[in-house]
Design a protein around this motif. Structure first.
Motif, mmCIF file in Angstrom:
data_model
loop_
_atom_site.group_PDB
_atom_site.id
_atom_site.type_symbol
_atom_site.label_atom_id
_atom_site.label_comp_id
_atom_site.label_asym_id
_atom_site.label_seq_id
_atom_site.Cartn_x
_atom_site.Cartn_y
_atom_site.Cartn_z
ATOM 1 N N VAL A 813 0.871 -1.161 0.000
ATOM 2 C CA VAL A 813 0.000 0.000 0.000
ATOM 3 C C VAL A 813 0.900 1.200 0.000
ATOM 4 C CG1 VAL A 813 -1.684 1.287 1.301
ATOM 5 C CG2 VAL A 813 -1.820 -1.179 1.234
ATOM 6 N N LYS A 814 0.711 2.072 -0.924
ATOM 7 C CA LYS A 814 1.510 3.293 -0.979
ATOM 8 C C LYS A 814 2.991 2.954 -0.993
ATOM 9 C CE LYS A 814 0.338 7.708 0.852
ATOM 10 N NZ LYS A 814 0.361 8.496 2.070
ATOM 11 N N LYS A 816 4.508 0.836 0.483
ATOM 12 C CA LYS A 816 5.007 0.109 1.661
ATOM 13 C C LYS A 816 4.403 -1.276 1.681
ATOM 14 C CE LYS A 816 5.666 4.244 4.223
ATOM 15 N NZ LYS A 816 4.849 5.253 4.861
ATOM 16 N N GLU A 817 4.917 -2.082 2.538
ATOM 17 C CA GLU A 817 4.438 -3.457 2.498
ATOM 18 C C GLU A 817 3.669 -3.824 3.766
ATOM 19 O OE1 GLU A 817 7.086 -6.212 -0.138
ATOM 20 O OE2 GLU A 817 8.229 -5.062 1.318
ATOM 21 N N VAL A 818 2.707 -4.708 3.591
ATOM 22 C CA VAL A 818 1.944 -5.203 4.730
ATOM 23 C C VAL A 818 2.255 -6.677 4.895
ATOM 24 C CG1 VAL A 818 -0.318 -5.134 5.753
ATOM 25 C CG2 VAL A 818 0.092 -4.085 3.518
ATOM 26 N N HIS A 819 2.329 -7.098 6.094
ATOM 27 C CA HIS A 819 2.434 -8.537 6.340
ATOM 28 C C HIS A 819 1.428 -8.866 7.384
ATOM 29 C CE1 HIS A 819 6.319 -7.532 4.823
ATOM 30 N NE2 HIS A 819 6.342 -6.629 5.772
ATOM 31 N N TYR A 820 0.766 -9.946 7.180
ATOM 32 C CA TYR A 820 -0.031 -10.408 8.300
ATOM 33 C C TYR A 820 0.176 -11.894 8.432
ATOM 34 C CZ TYR A 820 -2.740 -9.101 4.230
ATOM 35 O OH TYR A 820 -3.141 -8.796 2.978
ATOM 36 N N ARG A 821 -0.090 -12.342 9.614
ATOM 37 C CA ARG A 821 0.255 -13.727 9.886
ATOM 38 C C ARG A 821 -0.979 -14.581 10.072
ATOM 39 N NH1 ARG A 821 3.114 -12.503 14.694
ATOM 40 N NH2 ARG A 821 2.204 -10.492 14.377
ATOM 41 N N LEU A 827 -8.195 -9.499 9.219
ATOM 42 C CA LEU A 827 -6.985 -9.429 8.405
ATOM 43 C C LEU A 827 -6.963 -10.545 7.377
ATOM 44 C CD1 LEU A 827 -4.340 -8.441 11.033
ATOM 45 C CD2 LEU A 827 -5.213 -7.081 9.166
ATOM 46 N N VAL B 61 -9.993 -1.846 8.660
ATOM 47 C CA VAL B 61 -8.952 -2.226 7.714
ATOM 48 C C VAL B 61 -9.314 -1.746 6.312
ATOM 49 C CG1 VAL B 61 -7.684 -4.120 6.697
ATOM 50 C CG2 VAL B 61 -8.435 -4.256 9.059
ATOM 51 N N LYS B 65 -7.558 1.181 4.015
ATOM 52 C CA LYS B 65 -7.062 0.904 2.676
ATOM 53 C C LYS B 65 -7.565 1.974 1.689
ATOM 54 C CE LYS B 65 -8.093 -3.242 1.183
ATOM 55 N NZ LYS B 65 -8.247 -3.169 -0.278
ATOM 56 N N LYS B 68 -5.844 5.294 2.256
ATOM 57 C CA LYS B 68 -4.460 5.301 1.784
ATOM 58 C C LYS B 68 -4.369 5.296 0.254
ATOM 59 C CE LYS B 68 -2.674 5.535 5.713
ATOM 60 N NZ LYS B 68 -1.875 6.695 6.095
ATOM 61 N N LYS B 71 -4.381 9.132 -2.654
ATOM 62 C CA LYS B 71 -3.096 9.728 -2.274
ATOM 63 C C LYS B 71 -3.187 11.240 -2.091
ATOM 64 C CE LYS B 71 -0.453 6.310 -4.695
ATOM 65 N NZ LYS B 71 -0.206 6.056 -6.092
ATOM 66 N N TYR B 86 -1.915 -7.149 16.558
ATOM 67 C CA TYR B 86 -1.668 -6.798 15.157
ATOM 68 C C TYR B 86 -0.806 -5.561 15.004
ATOM 69 C CZ TYR B 86 -5.278 -10.163 14.916
ATOM 70 O OH TYR B 86 -5.978 -11.306 15.083
ATOM 71 N N ASP B 89 1.846 -5.739 12.421
ATOM 72 C CA ASP B 89 1.354 -5.752 11.052
ATOM 73 C C ASP B 89 1.089 -4.336 10.559
ATOM 74 O OD1 ASP B 89 1.135 -8.611 10.798
ATOM 75 O OD2 ASP B 89 -0.378 -8.408 12.357
ATOM 76 N N PHE B 90 0.457 -3.553 11.427
ATOM 77 C CA PHE B 90 0.086 -2.213 10.991
ATOM 78 C C PHE B 90 1.269 -1.270 10.978
ATOM 79 C CE2 PHE B 90 -4.086 -3.831 11.680
ATOM 80 C CZ PHE B 90 -4.823 -3.205 10.682
ATOM 81 N N LEU B 92 4.124 -1.868 10.125
ATOM 82 C CA LEU B 92 4.892 -2.066 8.902
ATOM 83 C C LEU B 92 4.147 -1.476 7.701
ATOM 84 C CD1 LEU B 92 5.987 -5.711 9.515
ATOM 85 C CD2 LEU B 92 7.510 -3.748 9.292
ATOM 86 N N TRP B 93 2.879 -1.414 7.852
ATOM 87 C CA TRP B 93 2.026 -1.020 6.739
ATOM 88 C C TRP B 93 1.939 0.503 6.634
ATOM 89 C CZ3 TRP B 93 -3.872 -2.424 6.703
ATOM 90 C CH2 TRP B 93 -4.447 -1.984 5.496
ATOM 91 N N ALA B 94 1.504 1.093 7.735
ATOM 92 C CA ALA B 94 1.290 2.535 7.704
ATOM 93 C C ALA B 94 2.196 3.155 8.748
ATOM 94 C CB ALA B 94 -0.170 2.822 8.044
#
Ligand SMILES: Nc1ncnc2c1ncn2[C@@H]1O[C@H](COP(=O)(O)OP(=O)(O)OP(=O)(O)O)[C@@H](O)[C@H]1O
Ligand SMILES: [Mg+2]
Lengths: 840, 117
Positions: A813-814, A816-821, A827, B61, B65, B68, B71, B86, B89-90, B92-94
């Motif tokens: 996204v934008k 950057k990367e997302v990871h989820y487990r 999620l 979530v 999305k 984001k 833009k 979580y 996870d977040f 790393l994302w935002a």
């Protein structure tokens, strides 16, 4: 909100009960009491599904007549309770007596009640039982009530399942123990008739049959002869025919085919049967074999259950009896050898002395079940003056994995002077072999000789061209090497160091396989090894092979028992944890929101109230108590399944320092001295730094509690390069843990403190476990406790960076990367759904 | 005056946040799920968003999305959730903050201040 609070309370209590050390029955009783009290109902009961899954029986109840417990049983599908079990769906009934499900089912005692609610206890989709609650007045149960009862059922399912698994495991364990006892007993006596009697008696009792008959095949006339009987044989006519030809009757068939026979529907099935066999209603017959040769048969008849009813034999019985028969056969064969030896002993008076000693040696061998000690006895026997009378001997065993011969033990003096001293000692004291063995076993007597060390270093590949040791294995026969220099079969490298000049070898054979080699020589008195010596050595070796095999069976059995017990412990622990984790997570999240508003508004109130206002005290209390609840929640959640570790490279010592910093102040307040024992060269390792730090904090918190009046805390860390593990230890002087609770300390919610939640160690255990490490506790009651943690330096799988590339559920996204487990639903949903394509 | 959009499905929590943030001098707009929040965003642009994750209708979530993706308006988002597992996870994302819901709002206020300075 009200509801979820009660729900949390109840579920927490139930978890406590489920994890308590009470037996299942008491636990069920406590649960029904809890339900009656908290859900405001008049009666409550738990039914459990019986083995086979067709009936339910009442196991715990309040408000019902106590005699009914265990007395009541229902069919699955019958009445309301049966319906719930069959449909696996919870149900609320407003008017019980009007419910159509009760029509064909006169549940008389239930008529006392007007409304009820019922929920199935499910485990992995299987119904283990049903919980019911009744009210005397009419009551409309809500979906919340249904939900709550179902959650309670979920909470209990794990512990019920565990109890059942435990019972199964105990039964298996007991079977193993009996087998083990029998083999031990069988190996300790050598009276043949006594032995045979024991085999029949034990088999009968063990399987629960009414009687047993043991036939032995007489090789001279090929007839099966009854050697022993045990149990209820109805008439003398049954035993009148004590001899069977091969192929005659069940035993004759079994002896010829060498496979077991199980007949459960006598007398209808009458093919091959003799008239005398038709008297019974079931038969189980097993061949007894030694080295693939049938030596006899063991026949059981008429198995009965505890109440004396006839029941069929089953596959398990057959396997058990086969295990028993093979043990028995081996020992019988063994005993025959003795009988033969004894006969020989009497026949040849001039060899009496020799044989007496051999006999003693065999006796010693066969009463020793410890393999190491047995090997020692074998070699001692070879070198004992009155016995085989060699100067030195070495025992090597075959390692089948590497296909090599490995030196196990060497016995003999290191020098001529030594030899002289030992022999005169034995001679002057006129020791018998028994006394000599006893003196050898007395600790301290023995120091490892140089000869023994050299012997233990021998490794020979079992191939042609690798010398005479290998040849002994390959050709299954002994060699007498008169001159080591001139004999082309000798590999000089192997034996040169040991100063051999001339020597002999003999294979150790067990069940037709060569399991080892004995090497002997007469370095000190230079007596020539004769062919007669060699024959005696061979005779001895055949006895020794049998003894070694016995000892191996015995130690395998011992190992199996031990591992089954460990497995069982681990199983119980892990299931307990998993069930708890899942439930805790779902409840805790529900409760967090209401807590935020209660606490948040209380804070607002608190900031608005003047310090002089008496209400300020109340708001303070609310703020404080909510804070405490939030802390409990956080711990419960940390415990939940979803908290999988996120690995990165960290310095354990830095983490230890950070955790120590948290406690620095309270340590110095309590007068606790902190000692650091950090070794050099501990590398960075793969851990989840937050989780591991939490583990350290938990240990420090416990240590601080234990040493509230001062003490010494030692924190250490070192790296074990060979294992690739970091070792951390935390040691206190807080008086230790009392022996009766030590087994509980890793259980969730186990605490001995007024304000503890009992999750600290449970969480720590989980975290370390997920890191592939170990946490151990060493307790010195009255002194203190040491916790030792080992953590592997590298994780085999799943550093975050690797996961990133492997994960299918990956999106950007934008930029950057997302990871989820793959933990939370939302999620996951996103990973699979619209979000799975990459967004630039 | 800075404007903050609060998206949370629990009414009591919305009120709590609103009163606390109003005391701190923010202008506060409320939405109870993702759709309502999008409606608000179609007519005005707040300076920051405080976002719950688990909500009926459109959850946090999916809303995040969508925000984001657009833009052009780069609105910082603070996630404020009952779930703490979580966080990683977040983060790393935002780049914005992820805060675990607590009755003590100090952390949330601190995060707002940092983001809006
Ligand atoms: N260092 C120690 N010395 C003596 N007893 C200990 C020590 N560590 C643990 N225990 C015992 O083990 C129990 C369980 O410890 P655990 O950390 O799991 O829970 P707790 O400390 O009681 O509560 P919590 O850590 O959740 O606040 C303690 O209540 C205590 O009885
Ligand atoms: Mg603790």
């Amino acid at each position: 909100m009200e509801n979820s609070k009660i729900e949390f309370e109840i579920l927490r209590d139930i978890l406590k009960i489920s994890n308590s050390t009470l037996n299942l029955h008491e636990r069920l009783n406590q649960v029904v009491e809890e339900i009656v009290e908290k859900m405001h109902v008049d009666a409550c009961a738990i039914y459990l599904v019986k083995k086979g899954g067709e009936t339910l029986s009442l196991k715990g109840a309040v408000g019902l007549n106590p005699e009914m417990i265990n007395g009541i049983s229902l069919k699955v599908g019958e009445g309301i309770t049966g319906w719930v079990a069959a449909e696996k769906t919870p149900l609320a009934v407003l008017e019980i007596f009007k419910d159509p499900r009760m029509k064909n089912f006169p549940g008389s005692w239930e008529e006392k009640y007007r409304s009820m609610i019922s929920a199935p206890i499910l485990f992995l989709g299987k119904c283990l039982g049903v919980i019911n609650a009744w009210t005397i007045e009419e009551k409309a149960f809500t979906t919340d009530d249904l939900h709550l009862l179902s959650s309670i059922a979920d909470g209990m399912s794990g512990s019920i399942r565990n109890a059942q698994l435990y019972l199964d495991a105990t039964k298996q364990y007991e079977e193993l123990v009996s087998l083990y006892d029998i083999s031990k007993m069988l190996n300790s006596t050598l009276e043949l008739q006594e032995l045979i009697g024991m085999v029949t008696r034990k088999s009968t009792e063990f399987i629960g049959a009414s009687g047993c008959m043991l036939h032995i095949l007489d090789v001279k006339d090929n007839l099966l002869k009854v050697k022993s009987m045990y149990g209820l044989y109805k008439s003398p006519e049954e035993i009148s025919r004590t001899q069977l030809r091969l192929g005659e009757g069940v035993a004759g068939q079994v002896a010829i085919k060498a496979i077991p026979m199980m007949i459960n529907n006598l007398p209808e099935e009458s093919e091959h049967l003799l008239p005398m066999e038709k008297i019974f209603s079931s038969l189980l017959c097993i061949p007894m074999t030694v080295k693939d040769r049938v030596i006899g048969t063991l026949t059981l008849h008429d198995k009965k259950d505890a109440s004396g009813l006839l029941v069929p034999f089953d596959k398990d019985d057959m396997n058990l009896l086969m295990a028993l028969a093979s043990q028995g056969a081996l020992v019988l064969e063994n005993a025959w050898n003795y009988e033969r030896a004894e006969r020989l002993f009497q026949e040849n008076a001039q060899k009496a002395n020799d044989f007496a000693i051999l006999y003693e040696i065999s006796n010693a061998m066969n009463t020793t079940m410890n393999l190491d000690q047995l090997l020692k006895i074998i070699l001692k026997a070879v070198t004992f003056g009155g016995g085989l009378n060699f100067n030195r001997s070495i025992l090597l065993l075959v390692n089948e994995k590497t296909n090599t011969l490995q030196g196990m033990l060497g016995v003999g003096p290191d020098s001529g002077e030594d030899a002289f001293r030992i022999w005169t000692e034995i001679g002057s004291k006129k020791m018998s072999f028994k006394e000599w063995i006893a003196s050898v076993n007395a600790s301290g007597q023995e120091r490892t000789s140089r000869f023994d060390q050299l012997a233990k270093g021998i490794r020979v590949p079992i191939e042609y061209g690798k010398g005479v040791l290998a040849l002994t294995v390959l050709e299954k026969k002994g060699f007498n090497i008169r001159n080591i220099q001139e004999d082309p079969r000798v590999n000089p490298d192997v034996l040169k160091k040991l100063e051999f000049e001339s020597f002999a070898t003999v294979p150790l054979i067990s069940q037709d396989r060569v399991i080892g080699v004995i090497v002997v020589d007469n370095l000190y008195n230079k007596r020539e090894i004769t062919d007669k010596d060699l024959r005696r050595l061979e005779l001895f070796a055949s006895q020794a092979g049998l003894a070694i095999e016995n000892a191996k069976v015995y130690s395998d059995l011992e190992k199996a028992t031990r591992s089954i017990r460990e497995l069982q412990d681990r199983l119980i622990q892990s299931e307990k944890m998993a069930a708890l984790g899942e439930m805790a997570a779902s409840i805790a999240h529900e409760i967090r929101n209401p807590l935020v508003s209660i606490g948040g508004f209380a804070r607002r109130l608190d900031s608005k109230l003047d310090a002089s206002n008496p209400e300020k005290r109340y708001s303070r209390i609310i703020v404080k108590e909510v804070g405490r609840l939030e802390k409990v929640l956080q711990e419960v959640l940390a415990f939940s399944r979803s908290a999988e570790p996120l690995f990165s490279e960290c310095s354990v010592i830095t983490l230890l320092e950070e955790a120590l910093e948290v406690y620095e102040e309270s340590f110095s307040e309590c007068g606790i001295e902190v000692i650091r024992d950090f070794h050099e060269g501990v590398p960075n390792i793969h851990v989840d730094s937050n989780q591991i730090k939490q583990v350290f904090i938990n240990l420090f918190s416990n240590a601080q509690h234990a040493m509230s009046k001062g003490g010494r805390l030692t924190v250490g860390c070192e790296y074990k390069a060979v294992e690739g593990e970091a070792m951390i230890y935390v040691s206190d002087t807080g008086g230790g843990i009392s022996e009766d609770v030590i087994t509980n300390i890793f259980n969730p919610f186990f605490t001995t403190k007024h304000t503890g939640t009992g999750l600290g160690l449970a969480i720590s255990h989980r975290v370390v476990d997920m890191h592939g490490g170990d946490i151990l506790v060493k307790n010195e009651p009255g002194v203190g406790v040491t916790f030792t943690i080992s953590l592997p330096a590298r994780q085999k799988r799943g550093g975050i960076s690797e996961e990133m590339d492997l994960s299918a559920a990956r999106t950007g996204v934008k930029g950057k990367e997302v990871h989820y487990r793959g933990q939370g639903d939302f999620l996951n949903g996103m990973g699979k759904g619209e979000g799975s394509e990459s967004i630039p | 005056m800075k404007t903050v959009l609060i998206v949370d499905d629990e009414e009591n929590i919305r009120i709590l946040y609103k009163e606390e943030l109003a005391d701190e001098g923010y202008n506060v707009i409320l939405a109870s799920n993702g759709y309502e929040a999008l409606e608000v965003l179609s007519v005005q642009k707040p300076d920051a968003i405080i976002l719950d994750i688990k909500m009926p209708g459109m959850d946090g979530v999916n809303l995040l999305k969508l925000i984001k993706e657009r833009k052009e308006d780069d609105i910082p988002v603070i996630i404020c959730s009952a779930y703490e597992e979580y966080k990683q996870d977040f983060s790393l994302w935002a780049s914005e903050e992820y805060i675990v819901k607590s009755s003590d709002l100090t952390k949330m206020k601190g995060a707002l201040k940092r983001i809006l300075k």
